[in-house]
Design an enzyme around this catalytic site. Sequence first.
Site, PDB file in Angstrom:
ATOM      1  CG  ASP A   1      -8.135   2.407   0.785  1.00 32.94           C
ATOM      2  OD1 ASP A   1      -7.021   1.847   0.762  1.00 32.94           O
ATOM      3  OD2 ASP A   1      -8.999   2.145   1.634  1.00 32.94           O
TER       4      ASP A   1
ATOM      5  CB  CYS B   1      -0.979   0.009   1.161  1.00 26.39           C
ATOM      6  SG  CYS B   1      -0.260  -0.322   2.784  1.00 26.39           S
TER       7      CYS B   1
ATOM      8  CG  HIS C   1      -5.386  -0.803   1.564  1.00 24.88           C
ATOM      9  ND1 HIS C   1      -5.437   0.485   2.054  1.00 24.88           N
ATOM     10  CD2 HIS C   1      -4.334  -1.390   2.173  1.00 24.88           C
ATOM     11  CE1 HIS C   1      -4.468   0.670   2.933  1.00 24.88           C
ATOM     12  NE2 HIS C   1      -3.779  -0.453   3.027  1.00 24.88           N
TER      13      HIS C   1
END
Length: 471
Positions: free
Chosen positions: A428, A304, A430
């Site tokens: 994000d 990440c 992820h």
Amino acid sequence: MVVIDSQSEDTILRARGPLQFKCLLETTDASHMHKVIKGAFESLQTQVKSESCVLTVCNSPIFIWPNQSFNATPKEITPETPCEDLLQWIQTDEQEITGKRSAKKKSKKTSTANVINLRLMMEVTTKGGPLSAPVLSRTVRTSHFLSLTLPMDCVIRTTSICTIKDAFKRLMEALSHQLSEMEKVMLQHMKGMTLLVPEPLHFLLPEPKGLVTVVYPAGVPDSQLETQRKELHKQFELPDDQPFFRRANAYHFPNEPYKDGYLRSPHLVLTNPSLDDGKVYLVQGIYSYHHYMQDHMDDNGWGCAYRSLQTICSWFQQQGYTEKPVPTHKEIQQALVDVGDKQKSFVGSRQWIGSIEVQVVLNQLLGVTSKIMFVSQGSELGSKGRELANHFLTEGTPIMIGGGVLAHTILGVAWSEMTGQIRYLILDPHYTGAEDIQVITDKGWCGWKGPDFWDQTAYYNLCLPQRPKVI
């Protein structure tokens, strides 16, 4: 998606097409070459202003002869037709699939319907006049024949009340002006018998300046065009501490897909939160969304921070601060080894990195410095509104935040100095799905989050990249 400007009712006309530049040089004397090249451009100017010049609206049945007292087909197109009505005739991808067409009904305007693409062409047949047999003659002499294709690319912006006649008159003036600019560039950068192709590029400047077209010599790197950029900054009264006219800053039209497949700036489709006496401070410029499982790389569960770093690197690349490509995971790891931060065994591993490593890599690969903000626990992030707002106001770069085993990218804040309320615009890394902006925004992979988004007891480091002061 890119916002063209604040005037959403405006329509952009963009005319593109090749013009063949040809000239015959009897000697390589510089003055003779300049004279012949000027003559060739005068011939092209005549060609553009002739009745043979025709513009067709791409993906439509519309042809317009702007120099024939405004002759057009179909007959419904008249000189007084508003420019935006041309949108009704353009065949969309959806219409191609369904076989439906709404030429008589106005289509709903979207961010991708603001650009009308036109194709510049020249008729090769002549009307009327007696036909005659060709006469051939042969002369033996030494000469040099120069030929290249000029990539004409002109843009004008029109309002909703602008008629086709007025708009196309401006467009033809823009084409003529662009030929003059191409002539200047070709003569200025001519070396011996070598001619550089003039390259028109469009740049979206801060309002009210809007779209500006600049002609550069193709093949000449940005590093050798600094003098020209300084003159442009002075001409348009722009600050001299950030790039506006590097090639990477060229405007990307909203109806053109990006070839690399990455989504650009998905936050632009979101609605900003409304806070009492609050203001919104956002990342300035374009970036690519990098996340888990892209580039045939399985980094689910450990990559990440690498992906957040890639998003930041894409920002510096697409703002023209660097010409280096976005680094891969291995290139990021190798950079940390090169500066002595990691052992050689780190390259090719699946080890995490944090905001400190992101700071080191940005400096090593791009020469970009960063500030680090330390937050002892997530509950304190709510009190960092002023610092974060100031960062996006002055630097405008994406922020990488790492805490625990998670990393995210902060693209902006909505903050009320009066009440202390704050929301964070989070990208994000992820996410593991396809490049579907609907899913990404609807499911919150790019979205506004409240203070409870952070682990209230976790320790966080924020990497705030600083914008280089260059033209």
